[in-house]
Design an enzyme around this catalytic site. Structure first.
Site, PDB file in Angstrom:
ATOM      1  N   GLU A  45       0.925  -1.242   0.228  1.00 57.14           N
ATOM      2  CA  GLU A  45      -0.150  -0.153   0.111  1.00 57.14           C
ATOM      3  C   GLU A  45       0.917   1.329   0.121  1.00 57.14           C
ATOM      4  OE1 GLU A  45      -2.963   1.041   3.057  1.00 57.14           O
ATOM      5  OE2 GLU A  45      -3.244  -1.196   3.174  1.00 57.14           O
ATOM      6  N   ASP A  56      -6.256   9.058   9.315  1.00 55.83           N
ATOM      7  CA  ASP A  56      -4.876   8.483   9.796  1.00 55.83           C
ATOM      8  C   ASP A  56      -4.511   9.018  11.197  1.00 55.83           C
ATOM      9  OD1 ASP A  56      -3.558   6.824   7.680  1.00 55.83           O
ATOM     10  OD2 ASP A  56      -4.034   8.666   6.398  1.00 55.83           O
TER      11      ASP A  56
END
Ligand SMILES: Cc1ncc(COP(=O)(O)O)c(C=O)c1O
Lengths: 284, 423
Positions: A45, A56
């Protein structure tokens, strides 16, 4: 079966590491990706930095800031991907606004506005997309563009996801389903949560493979996740931490990325052994 | 189910982990706010009256009226408890969180005004409360930080980015994502994922409801224009909502005054806009859960905004305002930092009302259009007209520290000469 599905659902449990492309500078990414592949990554990824990474945690957020400061635009991201010399499928993780703004056209339907990004991603060698701020209910235009260019669209299942939403994802997901192991944002954590168990049980009948992430940093986590029934393990912040530390006495960034990947992969393999042991014990 | 959008704007662009909380909130909004289940809205209105001090007056500003040869009315949200319109929303949401059985409140704040209102509402309703605030805003708004702490809230500094509202919202969303099960996020404006833009507007709509009645009592007719400053846009939509049908009929013009900062451009190399005028100059995109007009660069990265008033310093704006601007029912305008500061001093001097720096933008717009040196930008149908309602969203006490600092940098006619007090 797509390349990603094959890579994750293969005979062995798989490892899906994450790094932010362009962290700390665009030139560094190729070496890091190759190190992760050498350590046993099955799918990698790559984060495309967006200024407002609301899904995040602080570790990846800081990585994104470094990458942005070093000039990692979406176009630069694709150029990086084009230079990569690895034979594992690559997934781009980013936020919706960057897809929406890509290309010269600033009007038209969502599908028309998303198409240039997906086309460019496919051309550059991206096999799948994870867009954490695009809810499944709004994802049809992107699904259409992904189908057109043969790109997988991966959805995140949270511990809180309702059955109704799960059904909507099941109809639209491809590549793999990303099982978020705990509430909150990305970030390395101390242990693997019980929520993983329950989530995997809810997805048992799905045809796409399942990879579990959010907080994975140790060999034992990977082992436990795979023993619980996952096809793969996703780990991000632990790798991003290594990039953030830079070269150190214990080794260069690339060496330590490779070693960490190998460690997590070994944990995943242990987990698979445990699981097959359980199966022969009749525990399933 | 209520639609999540205003035309193309709005929606629910959030991480999956937040979706259940947003669905739960949507359900609660529809039941308690729209349908008044368990008498929620009655209790809300009662608390707004007793704790908040509503209704707020609609005052004719005699000196301004004379200066501009028009009837200028001030909707005095500065007189609401806490000193700004923000309490309408904060009280509504904290009360809703109670009805929903939540145990804890988190909020973000820019100017500190929303944080202050939330801290007050949380103390009033006995809910623990944590408030995320950008480091830079903490420095600009120390009195409000102290007020939040006084009311028992935790204030959490946010150091990433430039440390303003945008970063504080990111951080609160992250915090909410870890605690969705027992925590409600009291968002501070008509921004964020559905149902926030609608719900916050409904809580703020009391401003326009009162104003529309009051102006008919006092002036005997509808106003020609309603003027309000727009950061996220909550006081703007609060003041406008009841007048939107009048705007559609062509009776009333709605002016949303944005922060023009130091000029309406974007420095793509630096990733900054020295202004916060997303309605006037932004492009459609997705930020903080909603599709709306945003300040962004050509790639879609959100740029840092700027305003002398921290409450307007945000790169986005409410999706409903974006929609109403596209439909031609709201007219976006902007005034720069210097003009806003001058407005701050003028209103203080001529009316004895110290406005929030945010509201001073709306005051400055009148001067720009109607003042002795004004350069009216409007066409005939976009005129302010003879009867003007200006929503004074808050009082300026919170801004005194930055007003002193910013005034010293400039040569402002109406500013008091403080030189004599320097040793
Ligand atoms: C007094 C005042 N007016 C206006 C604003 C801007 O917010 P909004 O546009 O949501 O009313 C703020 C924000 O803190 C404020 O404190």
């Amino acid at each position: 079966m797509s390349d990603i599905e094959k890579a994750i659902a293969g005979d062995e449990p798989s490892l899906v590491p994450y790094v932010t492309a362009g962290d700390p500078e665009p030139e560094a990414t190729a070496e890091y990706v190759e190190a992760l592949a050498a350590g046993g990554a099955d799918v990698i990824e790559l984060g495309m930095p967006f200024s407002e990474p609301i899904a995040d945690g602080p570790t990846i957020q800081n990585a994104i800031q470094r990458a942005l400061a070093a000039g990692t635009t979406p176009e630069r991201f694709f150029e990086i991907v084009e230079t990569l010399d690895v034979d594992v499928p690559l997934v781009c993780m980013t936020y919706y606004n960057l897809l929406y703004q890509y290309g010269d056209r600033k009007e038209g339907s969502d599908y028309e506005r998303l198409r240039p990004f997906v086309r460019r991603a496919a051309e550059a060698g991206i096999s799948g997309l994870i867009i954490p701020d695009l809810p499944v209910d709004e994802s049809d235009p992107l699904r259409e563009a992904c189908d057109e260019f043969g790109v997988d669209l991966i959805f995140v299942v949270a511990p809180t996801t309702t059955d109704e939403r799960l059904e909507a994802m099941r109809e639209r997901v491809s590549g793999f389903v990303y099982v978020q192991a705990r509430l909150g944002t990305t970030g390395a954590q101390a242990d693997v949560s019980d929520a993983t168990h329950e989530s995997l049980a809810r997805l048992a009948e799905w045809s796409v493979p399942k990879a579990v992430g959010f907080g994975v940093s140790e060999r034992e986590h990977a082992e436990e996740i795979v023993a619980t029934g996952a096809d793969g393990v996703v780990a991000g912040s632990v790798f991003v931490d290594i990039v953030a530390e830079g070269d150190a006495d214990e080794g260069t960034v690339a060496e330590r990325l490779e070693a960490k990947a190998a460690e997590l992969k070994a944990g995943a393999l242990d987990g698979a052994d445990e699981r097959s042991g359980k199966v022969t014990d009749g525990a399933r | 189910m209520s639609t999540t959008k205003f035309g193309e704007y709005g929606g629910q662009y959030v991480p999956e982990v937040l979706m259940p909380a947003i669905e739960e909130l949507t359900d609660a909004y529809e039941r308690y706010v729209l349908e008044n289940e368990d008498g929620f809205m009655d209790e809300f209105r009662e608390r707004l009256a007793d704790f908040g001090g509503r209704p707020t007056p609609l005052q004719r500003a005699d000196q301004l009226s004379e200066r501009y040869d028009a009837d200028v009315y001030l909707k005095r949200e500065d007189l609401l408890h806490g000193g700004a319109h923000k309490l309408n929303n904060a009280l509504g949401q904290v009360l809703l969180a109670k009805y929903m059985g939540k145990e804890r409140i988190v909020a973000e704040t820019g100017a500190g005004q929303h944080g202050t209102a939330t801290a007050m509402a949380a103390a009033h309703l006995d809910m623990p409360c944590e408030i995320y605030m950008g480091r830079r805003d903490i420095n600009r708004q120390r009195p409000n930080v102290f007020r939040m702490r006084l009311n028992g809230a935790e204030v959490v500094p946010v150091t990433v980015g430039r440390g303003t509202l945008k970063e504080a919202i990111n951080e609160t969303m992250r915090e909410w994502a870890t605690s969705v099960e027992d925590t409600h996020y009291v968002i501070g404006s008509i921004v964020g994922p559905h149902p926030f833009p609608r719900m916050v507007r409904d809580f703020q709509a009391v401003i326009g409801e009162e104003a529309r009645e009051q102006i008919q009592d006092k002036a005997g007719r509808l106003p020609d224009s309603v003027v309000a400053c727009a950061g996220g846009g909550s006081n703007t939509m609060g003041a406008f909502h009841e007048f939107v049908p009048d705007a559609e009929d062509g009776d009333t013009t709605l002016f949303a005054v944005e922060a023009g900062g130091e000029g309406l451009f974007v420095d793509e190399d630096e990733g900054v806009a020295p202004h916060s005028a997303s309605l006037s100059s932004g492009d459609e995109g997705v930020l903080h859960g909603a599709r709306t007009k945003l300040l962004q660069d050509a790639d879609g990265q959100i740029v840092e905004s700027h305003s002398v008033s921290s409450g307007l310093d945000y790169a986005g704006v409410g999706p409903e305002l974006s929609y109403l601007v596209d439909e031609g029912h709201v007219t976006p305008v902007s005034v720069d930092d210097d003009a806003a500061l001058e407005g701050f001093h003028r209103l203080s001097q001529v009316e004895g009302i110290i406005p929030a720096l945010e509201s001073a933008h709306a005051v400055a717009f009148l001067e720009q259009q109607l003042g002795p040196d004004g350069v009216p930008a409007g066409t005939a149908e976009r005129d302010l007209g003879d009867v003007i309602v200006l929503n004074l969203s808050g009082r300026g006490d919170k801004d005194l520290e930055s007003a002193i600092e910013e005034t010293e940098k400039r040569d402002i006619d109406a500013a008091p000469d403080m030189g004599v007090f320097h040793e």
